[in-house]
Design an enzyme around this catalytic site. Structure first.
Site, PDB file in Angstrom:
ATOM      1  N   ALA A 162      55.853  38.321  32.615  1.00 12.99           N
ATOM      2  CA  ALA A 162      56.641  37.072  32.698  1.00 12.99           C
ATOM      3  C   ALA A 162      56.003  36.127  33.711  1.00 12.99           C
ATOM      4  O   ALA A 162      55.892  34.918  33.470  1.00 12.99           O
ATOM      5  CB  ALA A 162      58.081  37.384  33.094  1.00 12.99           C
ATOM      6  N   ILE A 211      39.711  44.565  33.764  1.00 19.42           N
ATOM      7  CA  ILE A 211      38.657  44.292  34.732  1.00 19.42           C
ATOM      8  C   ILE A 211      38.467  45.520  35.624  1.00 19.42           C
ATOM      9  O   ILE A 211      39.445  46.076  36.142  1.00 19.42           O
ATOM     10  CB  ILE A 211      38.999  43.051  35.597  1.00 19.42           C
ATOM     11  N   ASN A 266      44.808  32.711  42.978  1.00 15.38           N
ATOM     12  CA  ASN A 266      44.387  34.059  42.566  1.00 15.38           C
ATOM     13  C   ASN A 266      45.311  35.170  43.085  1.00 15.38           C
ATOM     14  O   ASN A 266      45.411  36.222  42.458  1.00 15.38           O
ATOM     15  CB  ASN A 266      42.958  34.297  43.072  1.00 15.38           C
ATOM     16  N   TYR A 274      55.599  41.404  35.600  1.00 14.45           N
ATOM     17  CA  TYR A 274      54.218  40.909  35.710  1.00 14.45           C
ATOM     18  C   TYR A 274      53.869  39.984  34.541  1.00 14.45           C
ATOM     19  O   TYR A 274      53.340  38.886  34.732  1.00 14.45           O
ATOM     20  CB  TYR A 274      53.266  42.108  35.761  1.00 14.45           C
ATOM     21  N   ASN A 311      51.191  33.844  53.509  1.00 15.79           N
ATOM     22  CA  ASN A 311      51.908  34.462  52.396  1.00 15.79           C
ATOM     23  C   ASN A 311      52.090  33.416  51.306  1.00 15.79           C
ATOM     24  O   ASN A 311      52.869  32.480  51.468  1.00 15.79           O
ATOM     25  CB  ASN A 311      53.255  34.990  52.897  1.00 15.79           C
ATOM     26  N   LYS A 363      52.857  35.973  34.580  1.00 17.86           N
ATOM     27  CA  LYS A 363      51.568  35.487  34.086  1.00 17.86           C
ATOM     28  C   LYS A 363      51.745  34.514  32.912  1.00 17.86           C
ATOM     29  O   LYS A 363      50.939  33.609  32.724  1.00 17.86           O
ATOM     30  CB  LYS A 363      50.679  36.674  33.684  1.00 17.86           C
TER      31      LYS A 363
HETATM   32  P1  NAI Z   1      43.591  42.857  44.348  1.00 21.07           P
HETATM   33  O1  NAI Z   1      44.854  43.557  44.646  1.00 21.07           O
HETATM   34  O2  NAI Z   1      42.293  43.572  44.526  1.00 21.07           O
HETATM   35  O3  NAI Z   1      43.504  41.483  45.180  1.00 21.07           O
HETATM   36  C1  NAI Z   1      44.622  40.660  45.356  1.00 21.07           C
HETATM   37  C2  NAI Z   1      44.516  40.000  46.715  1.00 21.07           C
HETATM   38  O4  NAI Z   1      45.690  39.175  46.899  1.00 21.07           O
HETATM   39  C3  NAI Z   1      44.497  41.007  47.868  1.00 21.07           C
HETATM   40  O5  NAI Z   1      43.503  40.665  48.798  1.00 21.07           O
HETATM   41  C4  NAI Z   1      45.911  40.885  48.458  1.00 21.07           C
HETATM   42  O6  NAI Z   1      45.984  41.180  49.845  1.00 21.07           O
HETATM   43  C5  NAI Z   1      46.214  39.417  48.189  1.00 21.07           C
HETATM   44  N1  NAI Z   1      47.655  39.145  48.217  1.00 21.07           N
HETATM   45  C6  NAI Z   1      48.659  39.932  47.731  1.00 21.07           C
HETATM   46  N2  NAI Z   1      49.840  39.351  47.992  1.00 21.07           N
HETATM   47  C7  NAI Z   1      49.585  38.179  48.645  1.00 21.07           C
HETATM   48  C8  NAI Z   1      50.406  37.155  49.177  1.00 21.07           C
HETATM   49  N3  NAI Z   1      51.739  37.213  49.098  1.00 21.07           N
HETATM   50  N4  NAI Z   1      49.811  36.105  49.800  1.00 21.07           N
HETATM   51  C9  NAI Z   1      48.465  36.040  49.898  1.00 21.07           C
HETATM   52  N5  NAI Z   1      47.639  36.987  49.414  1.00 21.07           N
HETATM   53  C10 NAI Z   1      48.202  38.047  48.792  1.00 21.07           C
HETATM   54  O7  NAI Z   1      43.752  42.325  42.842  1.00 21.07           O
HETATM   55  P2  NAI Z   1      42.660  41.789  41.808  1.00 21.07           P
HETATM   56  O8  NAI Z   1      42.448  42.829  40.784  1.00 21.07           O
HETATM   57  O9  NAI Z   1      41.489  41.211  42.507  1.00 21.07           O
HETATM   58  O10 NAI Z   1      43.505  40.606  41.120  1.00 21.07           O
HETATM   59  C11 NAI Z   1      43.367  39.233  41.462  1.00 21.07           C
HETATM   60  C12 NAI Z   1      44.176  38.400  40.476  1.00 21.07           C
HETATM   61  O11 NAI Z   1      43.712  38.637  39.161  1.00 21.07           O
HETATM   62  C13 NAI Z   1      45.664  38.731  40.471  1.00 21.07           C
HETATM   63  O12 NAI Z   1      46.419  37.545  40.282  1.00 21.07           O
HETATM   64  C14 NAI Z   1      45.805  39.655  39.281  1.00 21.07           C
HETATM   65  O13 NAI Z   1      47.104  39.638  38.751  1.00 21.07           O
HETATM   66  C15 NAI Z   1      44.801  39.028  38.336  1.00 21.07           C
HETATM   67  N6  NAI Z   1      44.318  39.936  37.276  1.00 21.07           N
HETATM   68  C16 NAI Z   1      43.650  41.108  37.583  1.00 21.07           C
HETATM   69  C17 NAI Z   1      43.180  41.936  36.581  1.00 21.07           C
HETATM   70  C18 NAI Z   1      42.458  43.246  36.849  1.00 21.07           C
HETATM   71  O14 NAI Z   1      42.185  43.982  35.878  1.00 21.07           O
HETATM   72  N7  NAI Z   1      42.139  43.579  38.089  1.00 21.07           N
HETATM   73  C19 NAI Z   1      43.376  41.575  35.163  1.00 21.07           C
HETATM   74  C20 NAI Z   1      44.129  40.358  34.965  1.00 21.07           C
HETATM   75  C21 NAI Z   1      44.554  39.561  35.992  1.00 21.07           C
END
Ligand code: NAI
Length: 257
Positions: free
Chosen positions: A158, A189, A91, A156, A64, A160
């Protein structure tokens, strides 16, 4: 020869989505991959298998990212298994979108802890390793809403925006040991989450993006590759936006990060 041959990357939350795309891209360039996710479920184990087919050393760890102790334990384990850490990608992230008037303390704390405190946790745990190596690249996943703000995303955006301040400060502190810190600020994305938006909302967003399309996880992964590799050896303290909008639209649903 790959751009990251024999390097070791630690990527948080890489079981799926953007983190997974980064892990795959790095592995294609010869990088060994240690990655974390909140639990080692089937999706995460499948990602581990897929990465292993690329012929690099790979291991998934349950951790976590919001938990300080767990983070230090997992970093110790990774250093034991891999011997070093050259690249850290912070990430892992979540959303809990709602209007401020409805936002609970739990929704605020969860998003700040998973998105922002995790960056402190991992960077602090990895710092002594990179300091000893006299080199490293840390890449933090911010978001365009960390720069511009967004309705229904006070927690969110804040978190970022906090990541951007952290990145710039850490870059100033650790540049002396050749440890670079940069952030990526993705816009729209195309992931499972954004695909769930109504067609008209998606089209409206796309029409405001200079390239007239949403970004892909692979687009973000290529920016991460640049920041991870020696191609960016003189780049630190920067925020690189991908697929930013030309101007703001008020989305009917807040689930656009
Ligand atoms: P996603 O939800 O598909 O992947 C996030 C991953 O982080 C998942 O595998 C999840 O299980 C894991 N996770 C969640 N909480 C966790 C924790 N406490 N400890 C360890 N792992 C944890 O999200 P996505 O879209 O791939 O996003 C990845 C990053 O990119 C995030 O930080 C998100 O805020 C950022 N982002 C995403 C955008 C989008 O349009 N998808 C745009 C801008 C930023």
């Amino acid at each position: 020869m790959g751009l990251l041959d024999n390097k070791v990357a630690l990527i948080t939350g890489a079981g799926r989505g953007i983190g997974k795309a980064i892990a795959l891209r790095f592995a294609q360039e010869g990088c060994n991959i240690a990655f974390t996710d909140i639990a080692l479920n089937d999706v995460v184990m499948e990602t581990e298998k897929e990465l292993a087919t690329l012929g690099v050393k790979v291991k998934a760890y349950a951790s976590n990212a919001a938990n300080f102790e767990e983070t230090h334990q997992v970093v110790d384990e990774i250093v034991k298994d891999f011997g070093r850490i050259d690249i850290l990608v912070n990430n892992a992230g979540i959303t809990k979108d709602t209007a401020l008037k409805r936002m609970t303390e739990e929704q605020w704390d969860a998003v700040i802890n998973v998105n922002l405190k995790s960056v402190f946790n991992f960077t602090k745990a990895v710092q002594p390793v990179m300091w000893k190596q006299a080199g490293g690249s840390v890449i933090n996943m911010s978001s365009v809403v960390g720069v511009s703000g967004n309705a229904n995303q006070c927690n969110y955006s804040a978190s970022k925006a906090g990541i951007i301040g952290f990145t710039k400060s850490a870059a100033k502190e650790m540049g002396v040991r050749n440890i670079r810190h940069n952030a990526i600020a993705p816009g729209f994305i195309i992931t499972a989450m954004t695909n769930a938006l109504p067609e008209d909302v998606r089209k409206q967003w796309e029409s405001l993006i200079p390239l007239r399309r949403g970004g892909t996880p692979e687009d973000v992964a290529n920016v991460a590759l640049f920041l991870a590799s020696d191609l960016s050896s003189y780049v630190t303290g920067q925020v690189i936006a991908t697929s930013a909008r030309m101007s703001r639209v008020r989305s009917s649903t807040a689930a656009v990060v």
